[in-house]
Design a protein around this motif. Structure first.
Motif, PDB file in Angstrom:
ATOM      1  N   ASP A 159     -35.487 -21.754 -16.334  1.00 36.63           N
ATOM      2  CA  ASP A 159     -35.847 -20.506 -15.677  1.00 36.63           C
ATOM      3  C   ASP A 159     -34.637 -19.917 -14.965  1.00 36.63           C
ATOM      4  OD1 ASP A 159     -36.848 -18.968 -13.149  1.00 36.63           O
ATOM      5  OD2 ASP A 159     -38.534 -18.961 -14.543  1.00 36.63           O
ATOM      6  N   GLY A 212     -34.842 -26.947 -10.523  1.00 40.80           N
ATOM      7  CA  GLY A 212     -35.795 -26.190  -9.716  1.00 40.80           C
ATOM      8  C   GLY A 212     -35.155 -25.557  -8.500  1.00 40.80           C
ATOM      9  N   LEU A 228     -37.980 -16.517  -6.030  1.00 39.72           N
ATOM     10  CA  LEU A 228     -38.475 -17.647  -6.790  1.00 39.72           C
ATOM     11  C   LEU A 228     -39.075 -17.188  -8.108  1.00 39.72           C
ATOM     12  CD1 LEU A 228     -40.272 -19.610  -3.951  1.00 39.72           C
ATOM     13  CD2 LEU A 228     -38.265 -20.379  -5.200  1.00 39.72           C
ATOM     14  N   ASP A 241     -42.462 -14.893  -8.480  1.00 38.83           N
ATOM     15  CA  ASP A 241     -42.720 -14.275  -7.182  1.00 38.83           C
ATOM     16  C   ASP A 241     -43.578 -13.020  -7.313  1.00 38.83           C
ATOM     17  OD1 ASP A 241     -41.811 -15.839  -5.162  1.00 38.83           O
ATOM     18  OD2 ASP A 241     -39.892 -14.845  -4.906  1.00 38.83           O
ATOM     19  N   ALA A 280     -34.861 -19.809 -11.082  1.00 33.58           N
ATOM     20  CA  ALA A 280     -34.704 -21.134 -10.492  1.00 33.58           C
ATOM     21  C   ALA A 280     -33.261 -21.603 -10.604  1.00 33.58           C
ATOM     22  CB  ALA A 280     -35.645 -22.131 -11.172  1.00 33.58           C
ATOM     23  N   ALA A 302     -44.144 -23.760  -3.904  1.00 28.57           N
ATOM     24  CA  ALA A 302     -42.786 -23.367  -3.501  1.00 28.57           C
ATOM     25  C   ALA A 302     -42.808 -22.034  -2.760  1.00 28.57           C
ATOM     26  CB  ALA A 302     -41.882 -23.278  -4.731  1.00 28.57           C
ATOM     27  N   ARG A 303     -43.605 -21.102  -3.241  1.00 20.44           N
ATOM     28  CA  ARG A 303     -43.700 -19.797  -2.586  1.00 20.44           C
ATOM     29  C   ARG A 303     -44.289 -19.926  -1.184  1.00 20.44           C
ATOM     30  NH1 ARG A 303     -46.351 -15.102  -6.076  1.00 20.44           N
ATOM     31  NH2 ARG A 303     -48.329 -15.839  -5.243  1.00 20.44           N
ATOM     32  N   HIS A 305     -46.940 -25.546  -9.062  1.00 26.16           N
ATOM     33  CA  HIS A 305     -45.719 -25.959  -8.374  1.00 26.16           C
ATOM     34  C   HIS A 305     -44.960 -24.768  -7.811  1.00 26.16           C
ATOM     35  CE1 HIS A 305     -44.718 -25.313 -12.596  1.00 26.16           C
ATOM     36  NE2 HIS A 305     -43.435 -25.233 -12.304  1.00 26.16           N
ATOM     37  N   TRP A 306     -45.007 -23.621  -8.528  1.00 26.85           N
ATOM     38  CA  TRP A 306     -44.327 -22.445  -7.991  1.00 26.85           C
ATOM     39  C   TRP A 306     -45.140 -21.793  -6.874  1.00 26.85           C
ATOM     40  CZ3 TRP A 306     -39.740 -23.239  -8.612  1.00 26.85           C
ATOM     41  CH2 TRP A 306     -39.134 -23.510  -9.833  1.00 26.85           C
TER      42      TRP A 306
END
Length: 264
Positions: A79, A57, A5, A8, A82, A22-23, A18-19
């Protein structure tokens, strides 16, 4: 094996919210959850359409779009990591390229629908307008632009309160989020040449247990909880984000707007 991701390598204290989520295993990162996304996509009339998604995303919405059997799907993601993850998710059903939502490189009048979720809120006002202009350029006459974003309510919310909320969001999610009121969102779209077709709201309940279960399922929720408990720094961040959302819960909502490019 999944592509790493974005961010990371970053520690939990500084990664954008938001990341971070997601992680931790959260796959639905939209303020209004799956339900509002589904309502928005239905209103955008996607079956048989050439669809462009801006900032796909993790590819969650791409899957919902493809489930509506469009003629084609293309994602444009700024990104690279992503973009790679989204490409893995959709496989041969579509194409994902790396690019700027305000300068996609796509041909003019090449799409019937443009979809963007939880990305305009993160932009400055000039960049919001630039992305909207690009969506207008890419769409064919009669095409629809569907957005799902964070909004402020009511329309006459005091300017000082707006500033306070934006500063609180920046502190907790580590992104300079600039949500707008319903009137401000629709005015921005009409200034870009669009006609408003539908406006739909949902509670901003991104981190409320009931919404997490509805969006992620019981197993997905259990995975997120396990990951949060294992990472003290992440736990502090998630609790801080949830506290910010709760503090301003009366002024924060999710909004979905479907706007149409005029035929002439």
């Amino acid at each position: 094996m999944n592509t790493p991701l974005p961010f990371d390598h970053r520690d939990s204290a500084h990664i954008p919210g938001h990341w971070l989520l997601a992680r931790l295993g959260k796959r639905v990162l939209r303020p209004g959850g799956i339900e509002l996304t589904e309502r928005m996509l239905d209103a955008a009339h996607l079956p048989g359409a050439d669809v462009v998604e801006l900032a796909p995303g993790l590819g969650k919405t791409a899957t919902a779009i493809l489930g509506r059997v469009p003629a084609s799907y293309r994602g444009v993601e700024a990104d690279a990591a992503a973009a790679a993850r989204s490409a893995e998710v959709i496989g041969t059903a579509g194409t994902v390229t790396t690019g700027d939502a305000a300068d996609t490189g796509l041909a003019a009048s090449s799409a019937d629908a443009v979809v963007g979720e939880a990305m305009l809120t993160m932009q400055t006002d000039p960049h919001k307008s630039a992305i909207i202009a690009e969506a207008f350029r890419v769409l064919r006459p009669g095409g629809r632009y569907a957005i799902h974003e964070l909004a402020l309510t009511p329309d006459d919310l005091d300017g000082g309160i707006k500033t306070e909320i934006r500063k609180a969001l920046a502190r907790s999610i580590k992104v300079n989020a600039r949500p707008l009121t319903r009137a401000e969102w629709t005015d921005l779209l009409t200034a870009g040449g669009f006609e408003i077709e539908t406006v739909t709201f949902a509670p901003m309940a991104l981190l409320r247990p009931r919404r997490v279960i509805a969006d992620e399922g019981l197993l997905g929720t259990a995975r997120i909880v396990r990951n949060v408990l294992r990472d003290r720094s992440a736990r502090q961040r998630v609790l801080a984000m949830r506290a910010t959302f709760n503090t301003h819960r009366r002024a924060l909502v999710a909004i979905a707007v479907v706007a149409r490019k005029p035929n002439a």
